[in-house]
Design an enzyme around this catalytic site. Structure first.
Site, PDB file in Angstrom:
ATOM      1  N   SER A 147       0.831  -1.199   0.000  1.00  0.00           N
ATOM      2  CA  SER A 147       0.000   0.000   0.000  1.00  0.00           C
ATOM      3  C   SER A 147       0.870   1.255   0.000  1.00  0.00           C
ATOM      4  O   SER A 147       0.593   2.222  -0.720  1.00  0.00           O
ATOM      5  CB  SER A 147      -0.916   0.009   1.224  1.00  0.00           C
ATOM      6  OG  SER A 147      -1.664   1.202   1.293  1.00  0.00           O
TER       7      SER A 147
ATOM      8  N   TRP B 183       2.432   1.618  -3.410  1.00  0.00           N
ATOM      9  CA  TRP B 183       1.432   2.063  -4.387  1.00  0.00           C
ATOM     10  C   TRP B 183       1.399   3.576  -4.460  1.00  0.00           C
ATOM     11  O   TRP B 183       1.173   4.150  -5.532  1.00  0.00           O
ATOM     12  CB  TRP B 183       0.058   1.527  -3.986  1.00  0.00           C
ATOM     13  CG  TRP B 183      -1.078   1.984  -4.854  1.00  0.00           C
ATOM     14  CD1 TRP B 183      -1.556   1.382  -5.984  1.00  0.00           C
ATOM     15  CD2 TRP B 183      -1.901   3.152  -4.664  1.00  0.00           C
ATOM     16  NE1 TRP B 183      -2.610   2.109  -6.504  1.00  0.00           N
ATOM     17  CE2 TRP B 183      -2.834   3.190  -5.720  1.00  0.00           C
ATOM     18  CE3 TRP B 183      -1.920   4.163  -3.703  1.00  0.00           C
ATOM     19  CZ2 TRP B 183      -3.789   4.200  -5.825  1.00  0.00           C
ATOM     20  CZ3 TRP B 183      -2.858   5.173  -3.817  1.00  0.00           C
ATOM     21  CH2 TRP B 183      -3.786   5.186  -4.864  1.00  0.00           C
ATOM     22  N   HIS B 184       1.645   4.235  -3.330  1.00  0.00           N
ATOM     23  CA  HIS B 184       1.561   5.692  -3.296  1.00  0.00           C
ATOM     24  C   HIS B 184       2.706   6.367  -4.028  1.00  0.00           C
ATOM     25  O   HIS B 184       2.550   7.512  -4.473  1.00  0.00           O
ATOM     26  CB  HIS B 184       1.516   6.189  -1.845  1.00  0.00           C
ATOM     27  CG  HIS B 184       0.184   6.001  -1.194  1.00  0.00           C
ATOM     28  ND1 HIS B 184      -0.198   4.821  -0.601  1.00  0.00           N
ATOM     29  CD2 HIS B 184      -0.872   6.849  -1.042  1.00  0.00           C
ATOM     30  CE1 HIS B 184      -1.419   4.947  -0.117  1.00  0.00           C
ATOM     31  NE2 HIS B 184      -1.855   6.164  -0.366  1.00  0.00           N
ATOM     32  N   GLY B 185       3.831   5.728  -4.151  1.00  0.00           N
ATOM     33  CA  GLY B 185       4.918   6.389  -4.852  1.00  0.00           C
ATOM     34  C   GLY B 185       6.218   5.622  -4.807  1.00  0.00           C
ATOM     35  O   GLY B 185       6.421   4.756  -3.945  1.00  0.00           O
TER      36      GLY B 185
ATOM     37  N   PHE C 259       0.019  10.183  -7.541  1.00  0.00           N
ATOM     38  CA  PHE C 259       0.041   8.749  -7.271  1.00  0.00           C
ATOM     39  C   PHE C 259      -0.680   7.958  -8.357  1.00  0.00           C
ATOM     40  O   PHE C 259      -0.677   6.747  -8.327  1.00  0.00           O
ATOM     41  CB  PHE C 259      -0.591   8.445  -5.903  1.00  0.00           C
ATOM     42  CG  PHE C 259       0.051   9.223  -4.787  1.00  0.00           C
ATOM     43  CD1 PHE C 259       1.414   9.386  -4.734  1.00  0.00           C
ATOM     44  CD2 PHE C 259      -0.728   9.810  -3.794  1.00  0.00           C
ATOM     45  CE1 PHE C 259       2.020  10.111  -3.710  1.00  0.00           C
ATOM     46  CE2 PHE C 259      -0.146  10.524  -2.766  1.00  0.00           C
ATOM     47  CZ  PHE C 259       1.225  10.673  -2.734  1.00  0.00           C
TER      48      PHE C 259
END
Length: 482
Positions: A322, A325-327, A482
């Protein structure tokens, strides 16, 4: 195209009028209009990346049709993995290519081997993480026989590219949104008014709270070497309300806009800063992403079943993925790992589902135990946001060490600190309104409905005045990156 732009202020009423007054005789024409409007909305940013959405749409539509005709399990798995690899392949290239290359080069340099490789000047397509996960959920659900594949390419294209939630969510499941494109939509005044109220509150959260908090968060984070520990705490608090106002504000505008066109999207935020533990926080923060990872990664890995080791492994996997996934930055991975560490004690003690109801459900104020739990959870969340906001790990660690110094007891002082006091007062007012509306889907859903119409419209007018008074900072939505 930004929700808080003049372009969108002109775009939305034009599409609305065409949708309900010109194309209202045919469901297919309405769906086609949504596709055209959505591609216009996205192409306003960079028309070249429309090909990615179109390609992803064609791939997953075709695989869905192929799955409906295929009963051989091995061949069905091949089709599923084709979709997964193509979608994640594009996402990985645009979002993570340079990250992996840089870390690959650095890893070999530790052993004295120098590798010559050039990074690419890659532009990250806005919203690629969101629509990729949305189309993947469709293919996976069709593979699992939880969803009938669609034969309507226009409806499926509208589902993938639906402009209110295209670039920053909520990440909708096909089982919820796709059937709404098959159903005749009838304009309902009450639903449209409710949508406008939610849009107004979303704009308030974005323009008044998030954008103004961003000014001070940026000043403090970008010059953290110059400030005391107490000022750095204030910077972390400003960012905490910036990211909440920014992202939940986007979700409110997206959900409200969808309602104008007769669609119902899932709630994406449920007042997460009033959570009494980290497990509750993650049930209330970015709900569409949390449940996506739960259903398509955590549960297939075994979830909370099996040995303690398996439970620990699964929690770390879901939170680290997770974060990633953001960066493409180690700060996001550490942010995810921190939340996993916060979450583990609750899971292992079986207390991760203790707080399923709304805090102080039948009361105006929380009791001391609830208040203490909320403050502890909020403090842990603020600390984790430091890593999310920092430029790199060195910055994050330096920022953290400076907080826990003697200067933590100093009075916070920074550039523009006088003007920041007004924003702090607005944050307090914002918290009060959110608290009073915590039982609803958004804070002002019921606020003022029973008031005299003059008072109700005065409230709307005050919010609009605040939008113009505190607007003009032109801060892009955080989650666009993102």
């Amino acid at each position: 195209m930004l929700f808080n732009s003049l372009d969108f202020a002109l775009f939305l009423p034009i599409v609305f009028l065409l949708y309900w007054f010109i194309f209202n005789k045919s469901l297919k024409l309405q769906n086609a209009l949504i596709v055209v409007a959505s591609y216009t909305f996205y192409g306003w940013w960079d028309w070249r990346f429309l090909s990615l959405i179109l390609f992803s749409t064609i791939v997953d539509y075709s695989i869905g049709v192929a799955l409906s005709k295929q009963e051989h399990q091995t061949k069905r798995k091949v089709l599923l993995w084709t979709s997964i690899l193509i979608n994640l392949g594009f996402l990985g290239f645009f979002k993570y290519y340079n990250f992996f290359l840089d870390n690959f080069i650095e890893a070999f340099s530790l052993f004295g081997t120098q590798i010559q490789a050039n990074t690419l000047n890659i532009i990250l397509p806005v919203g690629i993480s969101f629509y990729t996960f949305q189309t993947l959920s469709y293919t996976i659900d069709v593979y699992r026989n939880k969803l009938e594949p669609t034969k309507d390419f226009v409806a499926f294209s509208a589902f993938v590219s639906f402009f209110p939630q295209l670039v920053a969510g909520p990440i909708e499941r096909a089982s919820n949104l796709l059937p709404q494109f098959y159903t005749e939509r009838v304009f309902r005044y009450e639903k449209a008014v409710d949508g406008m109220r939610q849009i107004l509150w979303g704009l308030f959260k974005k323009i008044v709270i998030a954008d103004n908090c961003a000014q001070y968060a940026n000043i403090i984070f970008n010059n953290s070497d110059d400030y005391s520990g107490s000022t750095l705490v204030l910077g972390a608090l400003f960012f905490t309300f910036q990211i909440y106002g920014d992202f939940s504000g986007y979700s409110d505008i997206a959900i409200g806009t969808s309602r104008l066109f007769g669609f119902d999207l899932k709630q994406n935020f449920a007042f997460p800063y009033f959570s009494r533990d980290i497990a509750e926080f993650w049930r209330r923060w970015h709900i569409s992403l949390s449940t996506w990872f739960r259903d398509y990664l955590y549960i297939p890995l075994g979830g909370s079943r099996g040995s303690k080791w398996n439970q620990v492994r699964n929690v770390f996997i879901i939170f680290i993925v997770s974060g990633f996934w953001h960066g493409a930055n180690w700060t996001f991975i550490v942010w995810g790992a921190l939340n996993a560490i916060y979450f583990l004690p609750m899971l292992l003690s079986g207390k991760n589902r203790n707080n399923l109801d709304v805090v102080a459900q039948e009361k105006y104020l929380p009791n001391l135990k609830e208040l203490g739990s909320m403050l502890v959870t909020f403090s842990l969340t603020v600390f984790a946001w430091i890593f999310f906001r920092a430029e790199n790990m060195e910055h994050a660690l330096d920022y953290t060490f400076r907080i826990f110094s003697k200067s933590l007891l100093n009075y916070p002082v920074f550039e523009k600190d006088d003007s920041a006091k007004l924003i702090l007062l607005l944050i307090v007012l914002f918290i009060i309104i959110e608290w009073l509306g915590r039982r609803h889907k958004y804070a002002i859903e019921q606020l003022g409905l029973n008031w005299n119409s003059m008072f109700r419209y005065t409230m709307y007018l005050i919010i609009i005045i605040l939008l113009f008074w505190f607007g003009g900072n032109d801060q892009q939505f955080i989650y666009f990156q993102f």
